[in-house]
Motif scaffolding. Structure first.
Motif, mmCIF file in Angstrom:
data_model
loop_
_atom_site.group_PDB
_atom_site.id
_atom_site.type_symbol
_atom_site.label_atom_id
_atom_site.label_comp_id
_atom_site.label_asym_id
_atom_site.label_seq_id
_atom_site.Cartn_x
_atom_site.Cartn_y
_atom_site.Cartn_z
ATOM 1 N N GLN A 59 0.821 -1.216 0.000
ATOM 2 C CA GLN A 59 0.000 0.000 0.000
ATOM 3 C C GLN A 59 0.856 1.268 0.000
ATOM 4 O O GLN A 59 0.329 2.376 0.065
ATOM 5 N N GLY A 60 2.183 1.106 -0.004
ATOM 6 C CA GLY A 60 3.066 2.261 -0.054
ATOM 7 C C GLY A 60 3.635 2.692 1.286
ATOM 8 O O GLY A 60 4.272 3.737 1.384
ATOM 9 N N TRP A 61 3.393 1.905 2.326
ATOM 10 C CA TRP A 61 3.933 2.226 3.647
ATOM 11 C C TRP A 61 5.407 1.838 3.734
ATOM 12 O O TRP A 61 5.876 0.956 3.014
ATOM 13 N N THR A 62 6.120 2.507 4.620
ATOM 14 C CA THR A 62 7.459 2.102 5.025
ATOM 15 C C THR A 62 7.332 1.663 6.472
ATOM 16 O O THR A 62 6.957 2.462 7.335
ATOM 17 N N VAL A 63 7.601 0.395 6.740
ATOM 18 C CA VAL A 63 7.443 -0.168 8.084
ATOM 19 C C VAL A 63 8.811 -0.263 8.738
ATOM 20 O O VAL A 63 9.709 -0.925 8.228
ATOM 21 N N SER A 64 8.986 0.430 9.876
ATOM 22 C CA SER A 64 10.269 0.380 10.570
ATOM 23 C C SER A 64 10.262 -0.597 11.736
ATOM 24 O O SER A 64 11.308 -1.151 12.077
ATOM 25 N N ASN A 65 9.083 -0.853 12.339
ATOM 26 C CA ASN A 65 9.014 -1.782 13.472
ATOM 27 C C ASN A 65 7.570 -2.201 13.677
ATOM 28 O O ASN A 65 6.648 -1.423 13.442
ATOM 29 N N VAL A 66 7.390 -3.438 14.119
ATOM 30 C CA VAL A 66 6.069 -3.933 14.499
ATOM 31 C C VAL A 66 6.230 -4.624 15.840
ATOM 32 O O VAL A 66 7.139 -5.435 16.018
ATOM 33 N N LYS A 67 5.354 -4.275 16.779
ATOM 34 C CA LYS A 67 5.367 -4.961 18.065
ATOM 35 C C LYS A 67 3.936 -5.292 18.450
ATOM 36 O O LYS A 67 2.989 -4.875 17.793
ATOM 37 N N THR A 68 3.794 -6.060 19.509
ATOM 38 C CA THR A 68 2.478 -6.440 20.017
ATOM 39 C C THR A 68 2.172 -5.611 21.246
ATOM 40 O O THR A 68 2.988 -5.543 22.165
ATOM 41 N N GLU A 69 1.005 -4.961 21.233
ATOM 42 C CA GLU A 69 0.577 -4.162 22.379
ATOM 43 C C GLU A 69 -0.941 -4.144 22.434
ATOM 44 O O GLU A 69 -1.601 -4.018 21.401
ATOM 45 N N ASP A 70 -1.496 -4.271 23.629
ATOM 46 C CA ASP A 70 -2.950 -4.267 23.839
ATOM 47 C C ASP A 70 -3.641 -5.329 23.000
ATOM 48 O O ASP A 70 -4.774 -5.143 22.545
ATOM 49 N N GLY A 71 -2.973 -6.453 22.739
ATOM 50 C CA GLY A 71 -3.562 -7.531 21.956
ATOM 51 C C GLY A 71 -3.576 -7.269 20.465
ATOM 52 O O GLY A 71 -4.202 -8.007 19.712
ATOM 53 N N CYS A 72 -2.904 -6.214 20.023
ATOM 54 C CA CYS A 72 -2.872 -5.830 18.606
ATOM 55 C C CYS A 72 -1.437 -5.845 18.093
ATOM 56 O O CYS A 72 -0.488 -5.896 18.860
ATOM 57 N N TYR A 73 -1.317 -5.755 16.775
ATOM 58 C CA TYR A 73 -0.034 -5.410 16.186
ATOM 59 C C TYR A 73 0.043 -3.890 16.185
ATOM 60 O O TYR A 73 -0.897 -3.211 15.773
ATOM 61 N N GLU A 74 1.157 -3.350 16.645
ATOM 62 C CA GLU A 74 1.373 -1.901 16.582
ATOM 63 C C GLU A 74 2.489 -1.648 15.585
ATOM 64 O O GLU A 74 3.613 -2.125 15.762
ATOM 65 N N VAL A 75 2.175 -0.912 14.538
ATOM 66 C CA VAL A 75 3.114 -0.667 13.446
ATOM 67 C C VAL A 75 3.661 0.752 13.554
ATOM 68 O O VAL A 75 2.910 1.715 13.680
ATOM 69 N N TYR A 76 4.990 0.848 13.488
ATOM 70 C CA TYR A 76 5.691 2.128 13.471
ATOM 71 C C TYR A 76 6.273 2.297 12.072
ATOM 72 O O TYR A 76 6.874 1.372 11.532
ATOM 73 N N GLY A 77 6.089 3.469 11.503
ATOM 74 C CA GLY A 77 6.653 3.723 10.189
ATOM 75 C C GLY A 77 6.070 4.963 9.564
ATOM 76 O O GLY A 77 5.715 5.923 10.262
ATOM 77 N N ARG A 78 5.958 4.920 8.246
ATOM 78 C CA ARG A 78 5.389 6.041 7.496
ATOM 79 C C ARG A 78 4.325 5.487 6.549
ATOM 80 O O ARG A 78 4.524 4.454 5.920
ATOM 81 N N ASP A 79 3.210 6.224 6.463
ATOM 82 C CA ASP A 79 2.127 5.787 5.577
ATOM 83 C C ASP A 79 2.442 6.167 4.132
ATOM 84 O O ASP A 79 3.517 6.709 3.828
ATOM 85 N N GLN A 80 1.489 5.905 3.250
ATOM 86 C CA GLN A 80 1.697 6.147 1.823
ATOM 87 C C GLN A 80 1.924 7.616 1.496
ATOM 88 O O GLN A 80 2.468 7.944 0.448
ATOM 89 N N ASP A 81 1.543 8.523 2.408
ATOM 90 C CA ASP A 81 1.765 9.955 2.192
ATOM 91 C C ASP A 81 3.043 10.449 2.846
ATOM 92 O O ASP A 81 3.337 11.641 2.822
ATOM 93 N N GLY A 82 3.794 9.537 3.471
ATOM 94 C CA GLY A 82 5.043 9.910 4.111
ATOM 95 C C GLY A 82 4.890 10.401 5.540
ATOM 96 O O GLY A 82 5.860 10.844 6.153
ATOM 97 N N ASN A 83 3.676 10.323 6.085
ATOM 98 C CA ASN A 83 3.435 10.761 7.465
ATOM 99 C C ASN A 83 3.894 9.695 8.455
ATOM 100 O O ASN A 83 3.630 8.506 8.254
ATOM 101 N N ARG A 84 4.548 10.121 9.517
ATOM 102 C CA ARG A 84 4.960 9.196 10.564
ATOM 103 C C ARG A 84 3.718 8.671 11.270
ATOM 104 O O ARG A 84 2.818 9.440 11.614
ATOM 105 N N VAL A 85 3.657 7.346 11.476
ATOM 106 C CA VAL A 85 2.485 6.732 12.093
ATOM 107 C C VAL A 85 2.880 5.712 13.154
ATOM 108 O O VAL A 85 3.960 5.119 13.091
ATOM 109 N N GLU A 86 2.006 5.559 14.118
ATOM 110 C CA GLU A 86 2.005 4.466 15.085
ATOM 111 C C GLU A 86 0.568 3.980 15.106
ATOM 112 O O GLU A 86 -0.286 4.571 15.752
#
Length: 85
Positions: A43-70
């Motif tokens: 989808q155009g994301w850049t994924v720098s790290n994935v961890k498990t938190e609150d029973g979910c996958y938490e993804v750190y990186g940048r979305d398709q627009d280049g915005n930093r996301v968690e």
């Protein structure tokens, strides 16, 4: 003395709601994290790290627009279920 006691009681009642997990999926139903990563990269994301938190996958990186996301994703459906942003 009663108002502080009442405040403590109300805070104690609210705590279980705060402690609840964001995702409630049995571990046996989780899809592989590599699959989520591949989907996001497609989808155009850049994924720098994935961890498990609150029973979910938490993804750190940048979305398709280049915005930093968690962003939190349901581990069975990969539906976005919230973020820390």
């Amino acid at each position: 003395m009663r108002p502080p006691l009442l405040a403590l009681i109300l805070a104690g009642l609210a705590f279980p709601a705060v402690a609840a997990e964001r995702c409630d999926v049995p571990q046996a139903d989780w899809r592989p994290v590599e699959e989520l990563t591949a989907d996001l990269i497609a989808q155009g994301w850049t994924v720098s790290n994935v961890k498990t938190e609150d029973g979910c996958y938490e993804v750190y990186g940048r979305d398709q627009d280049g915005n930093r996301v968690e962003t939190f994703f349901d581990p069975a459906t990969f539906e976005a279920v919230g973020s820390d942003d």
